[in-house]
Design a protein around this motif. Structure first.
Motif, PDB file in Angstrom:
ATOM      1  N   THR A 101      28.881  28.409  47.725  1.00  0.00           N
ATOM      2  CA  THR A 101      28.274  28.878  48.970  1.00  0.00           C
ATOM      3  C   THR A 101      28.290  30.403  49.051  1.00  0.00           C
ATOM      4  O   THR A 101      27.490  30.994  49.777  1.00  0.00           O
ATOM      5  CB  THR A 101      28.987  28.290  50.203  1.00  0.00           C
ATOM      6  N   LEU A 102      29.192  31.055  48.306  1.00  0.00           N
ATOM      7  CA  LEU A 102      29.255  32.517  48.321  1.00  0.00           C
ATOM      8  C   LEU A 102      28.011  33.145  47.702  1.00  0.00           C
ATOM      9  O   LEU A 102      27.687  34.299  47.967  1.00  0.00           O
ATOM     10  CB  LEU A 102      30.497  33.006  47.563  1.00  0.00           C
ATOM     11  N   ALA A 103      27.336  32.366  46.848  1.00  0.00           N
ATOM     12  CA  ALA A 103      26.141  32.882  46.177  1.00  0.00           C
ATOM     13  C   ALA A 103      24.872  32.663  46.992  1.00  0.00           C
ATOM     14  O   ALA A 103      23.799  33.124  46.612  1.00  0.00           O
ATOM     15  CB  ALA A 103      25.982  32.208  44.807  1.00  0.00           C
ATOM     16  N   GLN A 104      25.013  31.973  48.121  1.00  0.00           N
ATOM     17  CA  GLN A 104      23.838  31.674  48.937  1.00  0.00           C
ATOM     18  C   GLN A 104      23.455  32.874  49.807  1.00  0.00           C
ATOM     19  O   GLN A 104      24.314  33.656  50.213  1.00  0.00           O
ATOM     20  CB  GLN A 104      24.109  30.462  49.837  1.00  0.00           C
ATOM     21  N   PRO A 105      22.161  33.031  50.086  1.00  0.00           N
ATOM     22  CA  PRO A 105      21.737  34.110  50.983  1.00  0.00           C
ATOM     23  C   PRO A 105      22.421  33.971  52.349  1.00  0.00           C
ATOM     24  O   PRO A 105      22.584  32.875  52.871  1.00  0.00           O
ATOM     25  CB  PRO A 105      20.222  33.888  51.112  1.00  0.00           C
ATOM     26  N   ASN A 106      22.846  35.088  52.891  1.00  0.00           N
ATOM     27  CA  ASN A 106      23.486  35.112  54.214  1.00  0.00           C
ATOM     28  C   ASN A 106      24.735  34.239  54.290  1.00  0.00           C
ATOM     29  O   ASN A 106      25.012  33.620  55.323  1.00  0.00           O
ATOM     30  CB  ASN A 106      22.480  34.683  55.298  1.00  0.00           C
ATOM     31  N   SER A 107      25.484  34.180  53.208  1.00  0.00           N
ATOM     32  CA  SER A 107      26.726  33.403  53.209  1.00  0.00           C
ATOM     33  C   SER A 107      27.676  33.927  54.279  1.00  0.00           C
ATOM     34  O   SER A 107      27.828  35.139  54.449  1.00  0.00           O
ATOM     35  CB  SER A 107      27.396  33.491  51.837  1.00  0.00           C
ATOM     36  N   ARG A 108      28.325  33.027  54.995  1.00  0.00           N
ATOM     37  CA  ARG A 108      29.245  33.437  56.058  1.00  0.00           C
ATOM     38  C   ARG A 108      30.569  33.949  55.497  1.00  0.00           C
ATOM     39  O   ARG A 108      31.348  34.589  56.198  1.00  0.00           O
ATOM     40  CB  ARG A 108      29.496  32.269  57.010  1.00  0.00           C
ATOM     41  N   PHE A 109      30.836  33.653  54.211  1.00  0.00           N
ATOM     42  CA  PHE A 109      32.077  34.095  53.587  1.00  0.00           C
ATOM     43  C   PHE A 109      31.788  35.018  52.415  1.00  0.00           C
ATOM     44  O   PHE A 109      30.736  34.932  51.784  1.00  0.00           O
ATOM     45  CB  PHE A 109      32.900  32.900  53.102  1.00  0.00           C
ATOM     46  N   LYS A 110      32.732  35.884  52.108  1.00  0.00           N
ATOM     47  CA  LYS A 110      32.617  36.811  51.000  1.00  0.00           C
ATOM     48  C   LYS A 110      33.825  36.667  50.076  1.00  0.00           C
ATOM     49  O   LYS A 110      34.916  36.305  50.523  1.00  0.00           O
ATOM     50  CB  LYS A 110      32.529  38.259  51.506  1.00  0.00           C
ATOM     51  N   ILE A 111      33.615  36.996  48.823  1.00  0.00           N
ATOM     52  CA  ILE A 111      34.676  36.868  47.841  1.00  0.00           C
ATOM     53  C   ILE A 111      35.839  37.804  48.157  1.00  0.00           C
ATOM     54  O   ILE A 111      36.995  37.542  47.792  1.00  0.00           O
ATOM     55  CB  ILE A 111      34.116  37.130  46.426  1.00  0.00           C
ATOM     56  N   GLU A 112      35.540  38.892  48.891  1.00  0.00           N
ATOM     57  CA  GLU A 112      36.588  39.866  49.229  1.00  0.00           C
ATOM     58  C   GLU A 112      37.549  39.353  50.298  1.00  0.00           C
ATOM     59  O   GLU A 112      38.570  39.998  50.575  1.00  0.00           O
ATOM     60  CB  GLU A 112      35.945  41.165  49.724  1.00  0.00           C
ATOM     61  N   GLN A 113      37.273  38.198  50.892  1.00  0.00           N
ATOM     62  CA  GLN A 113      38.100  37.701  51.988  1.00  0.00           C
ATOM     63  C   GLN A 113      39.325  36.920  51.531  1.00  0.00           C
ATOM     64  O   GLN A 113      40.153  36.545  52.358  1.00  0.00           O
ATOM     65  CB  GLN A 113      37.259  36.806  52.908  1.00  0.00           C
ATOM     66  N   PHE A 114      39.423  36.664  50.240  1.00  0.00           N
ATOM     67  CA  PHE A 114      40.567  35.878  49.772  1.00  0.00           C
ATOM     68  C   PHE A 114      41.079  36.417  48.442  1.00  0.00           C
ATOM     69  O   PHE A 114      40.413  37.190  47.757  1.00  0.00           O
ATOM     70  CB  PHE A 114      40.193  34.404  49.624  1.00  0.00           C
ATOM     71  N   ILE A 115      42.296  35.996  48.103  1.00  0.00           N
ATOM     72  CA  ILE A 115      42.907  36.327  46.821  1.00  0.00           C
ATOM     73  C   ILE A 115      43.072  35.031  46.035  1.00  0.00           C
ATOM     74  O   ILE A 115      43.713  34.089  46.519  1.00  0.00           O
ATOM     75  CB  ILE A 115      44.288  36.982  46.999  1.00  0.00           C
ATOM     76  N   PRO A 116      42.497  34.937  44.841  1.00  0.00           N
ATOM     77  CA  PRO A 116      42.722  33.750  44.009  1.00  0.00           C
ATOM     78  C   PRO A 116      44.109  33.813  43.374  1.00  0.00           C
ATOM     79  O   PRO A 116      44.440  34.782  42.686  1.00  0.00           O
ATOM     80  CB  PRO A 116      41.615  33.857  42.960  1.00  0.00           C
ATOM     81  N   VAL A 117      44.922  32.808  43.627  1.00  0.00           N
ATOM     82  CA  VAL A 117      46.288  32.784  43.096  1.00  0.00           C
ATOM     83  C   VAL A 117      46.326  32.138  41.717  1.00  0.00           C
ATOM     84  O   VAL A 117      47.003  32.632  40.814  1.00  0.00           O
ATOM     85  CB  VAL A 117      47.240  32.040  44.061  1.00  0.00           C
ATOM     86  N   ALA A 118      45.592  31.039  41.542  1.00  0.00           N
ATOM     87  CA  ALA A 118      45.564  30.379  40.231  1.00  0.00           C
ATOM     88  C   ALA A 118      44.516  29.278  40.214  1.00  0.00           C
ATOM     89  O   ALA A 118      44.324  28.573  41.212  1.00  0.00           O
ATOM     90  CB  ALA A 118      46.926  29.779  39.895  1.00  0.00           C
ATOM     91  N   VAL A 119      43.824  29.144  39.091  1.00  0.00           N
ATOM     92  CA  VAL A 119      42.985  27.973  38.840  1.00  0.00           C
ATOM     93  C   VAL A 119      43.912  26.883  38.318  1.00  0.00           C
ATOM     94  O   VAL A 119      44.642  27.091  37.357  1.00  0.00           O
ATOM     95  CB  VAL A 119      41.892  28.275  37.790  1.00  0.00           C
ATOM     96  N   LEU A 120      43.870  25.709  38.965  1.00  0.00           N
ATOM     97  CA  LEU A 120      44.782  24.634  38.580  1.00  0.00           C
ATOM     98  C   LEU A 120      44.133  23.571  37.702  1.00  0.00           C
ATOM     99  O   LEU A 120      44.827  22.900  36.935  1.00  0.00           O
ATOM    100  CB  LEU A 120      45.362  23.965  39.829  1.00  0.00           C
ATOM    101  N   ILE A 121      42.831  23.400  37.828  1.00  0.00           N
ATOM    102  CA  ILE A 121      42.198  22.333  37.053  1.00  0.00           C
ATOM    103  C   ILE A 121      40.726  22.668  36.799  1.00  0.00           C
ATOM    104  O   ILE A 121      40.059  23.231  37.665  1.00  0.00           O
ATOM    105  CB  ILE A 121      42.317  20.969  37.776  1.00  0.00           C
ATOM    106  N   GLN A 122      40.263  22.359  35.599  1.00  0.00           N
ATOM    107  CA  GLN A 122      38.853  22.495  35.237  1.00  0.00           C
ATOM    108  C   GLN A 122      38.401  21.176  34.619  1.00  0.00           C
ATOM    109  O   GLN A 122      39.081  20.625  33.754  1.00  0.00           O
ATOM    110  CB  GLN A 122      38.655  23.624  34.223  1.00  0.00           C
ATOM    111  N   GLN A 123      37.259  20.679  35.076  1.00  0.00           N
ATOM    112  CA  GLN A 123      36.736  19.397  34.609  1.00  0.00           C
ATOM    113  C   GLN A 123      35.230  19.475  34.377  1.00  0.00           C
ATOM    114  O   GLN A 123      34.527  20.197  35.074  1.00  0.00           O
ATOM    115  CB  GLN A 123      37.004  18.297  35.654  1.00  0.00           C
ATOM    116  N   ARG A 124      34.758  18.701  33.425  1.00  0.00           N
ATOM    117  CA  ARG A 124      33.319  18.591  33.211  1.00  0.00           C
ATOM    118  C   ARG A 124      32.731  17.623  34.224  1.00  0.00           C
ATOM    119  O   ARG A 124      33.293  16.565  34.489  1.00  0.00           O
ATOM    120  CB  ARG A 124      33.029  18.104  31.784  1.00  0.00           C
ATOM    121  N   SER A 125      31.586  17.991  34.757  1.00  0.00           N
ATOM    122  CA  SER A 125      30.889  17.116  35.693  1.00  0.00           C
ATOM    123  C   SER A 125      29.924  16.219  34.935  1.00  0.00           C
ATOM    124  O   SER A 125      29.538  16.523  33.800  1.00  0.00           O
ATOM    125  CB  SER A 125      30.125  17.947  36.728  1.00  0.00           C
TER     126      SER A 125
END
Length: 316
Positions: A101-125
């Motif tokens: 949703t951050l990549a959508q036009p006029n997104s209500r949220f921005k990447i600067e609003q949070f700190i990523p602590v850790a990626v816990l899981i990655q899966q193929r869809s």
């Protein structure tokens, strides 16, 4: 107030404001930490949060209760995080769907609003169908005989974008959003959808029960455990967006607290129990990404997602 008391009060105030934040971080945590899941119970985000919570509690020596707050492709839970104090007592498991949703036009949220602590899981869809239904192979959905309903997380999500791009292969697909993970998984069995876009680990019970089966994975190589199932790279389909789930906190959280949480999650990821969980989820063994590389990871994923968006939408 006597001048001596005024001077004392001033010195106490100065000491309070000038004291290093490390003293607060050293005492952290001293009470339960709320772990927000912006999706309903039973889904992939819920599962990884509950596993992480269980393994974090002995390290942090406080309880880490999981709270489900579904809605708006994860944005309801994200809003709760951003309106909570930035004291480290509110965490969120943020998924690729919400990041999209951050990549959508006029997104209500921005990447600067949070700190990523850790990626816990990655899966193929992938795309999964009723094991006893009329759809047997991926080729069956590219014939274009009729429009097929695909259960997805929400509009403008990676699910939605992926199935729209499959239209170039001749498929006629209509995305049907299901906010509740359990309903989404079961829809392909109950007839509310013809196909479900998911990750194999999230629907493992249905796979083990021979109720559903995969017909395509979005990947540049065969999916582990499903080597005979076609994958997008082999078919020349330029869609390989993976699903991931990441722990985030508010952007203005004390760096010392972020460091402590990162260290705890690193221990969680290295534990035998968590590694067994990743295997059970058909996840990538090297899923974990620490806080030092998490932001570049997000930006790389968002760049891939944006490149797949319709040009007019991406340019707005």
């Amino acid at each position: 107030m006597p001048s001596r008391l005024l001077a004392l009060a001033a010195s106490v105030a100065a000491a309070w404001f000038l004291a290093p934040s490390a003293s607060f971080a050293d005492a952290y945590p001293s009470r339960p930490i709320t772990f927000i899941v912006p999706w309903g119970p039973g889904g992939g985000a819920d599962q990884v949060a509950r596993m992480a919570s269980k393994l974090m509690e002995p390290e942090l020596k406080v309880s880490v209760p999981v709270v489900n707050m579904p809605g708006a492709t994860g944005q309801t839970g994200h809003q709760k995080l951003l309106t909570s104090p930035s004291d480290g007592y509110t965490l969120e498991i943020m998924t690729a769907d919400t990041f999209a949703t951050l990549a959508q036009p006029n997104s209500r949220f921005k990447i600067e609003q949070f700190i990523p602590v850790a990626v816990l899981i990655q899966q193929r869809s992938g795309l999964f169908v009723n094991a006893t239904g009329p759809i047997k192979t991926f080729e069956d959905i590219t014939k274009g005989d009729k429009e097929l309903r695909v259960a997805i997380t929400g509009y403008n999500s990676p699910d939605d974008l992926s199935i729209k791009l499959l239209g170039k292969q001749g498929a006629k697909l209509q995305g049907i959003p299901f906010a509740e993970p359990g309903l989404r998984y079961a829809s392909v069995i109950g007839g509310q959808s013809d196909i479900v876009y998911e990750q194999a680990g999230d629907v493992r019970s249905f796979l083990d029960g021979k109720q559903i089966k995969p017909i395509l994975f979005f990947s540049d190589k065969p999916a582990a455990g499903f080597e005979d199932t076609p994958y997008s790279g082999k078919l020349g389909i330029d869609v390989k967006l993976s699903q991931f789930r990441m722990v985030v906190v508010r952007a203005d959280t004390d760096p010392a607290i972020v460091k402590k949480l990162s260290e705890v999650l690193s221990k969680v990821a290295q534990s035998a129990e968590y590694k067994a969980y990743l295997a059970q989820q058909y996840a990538q063994p090297d899923s974990y990404v620490g806080s030092d590389q998490a932001l570049p990871f997000i930006k790389g994923w968002l760049a891939e997602f944006t490149a797949l968006m319709p040009k007019r939408q991406a340019a707005q």
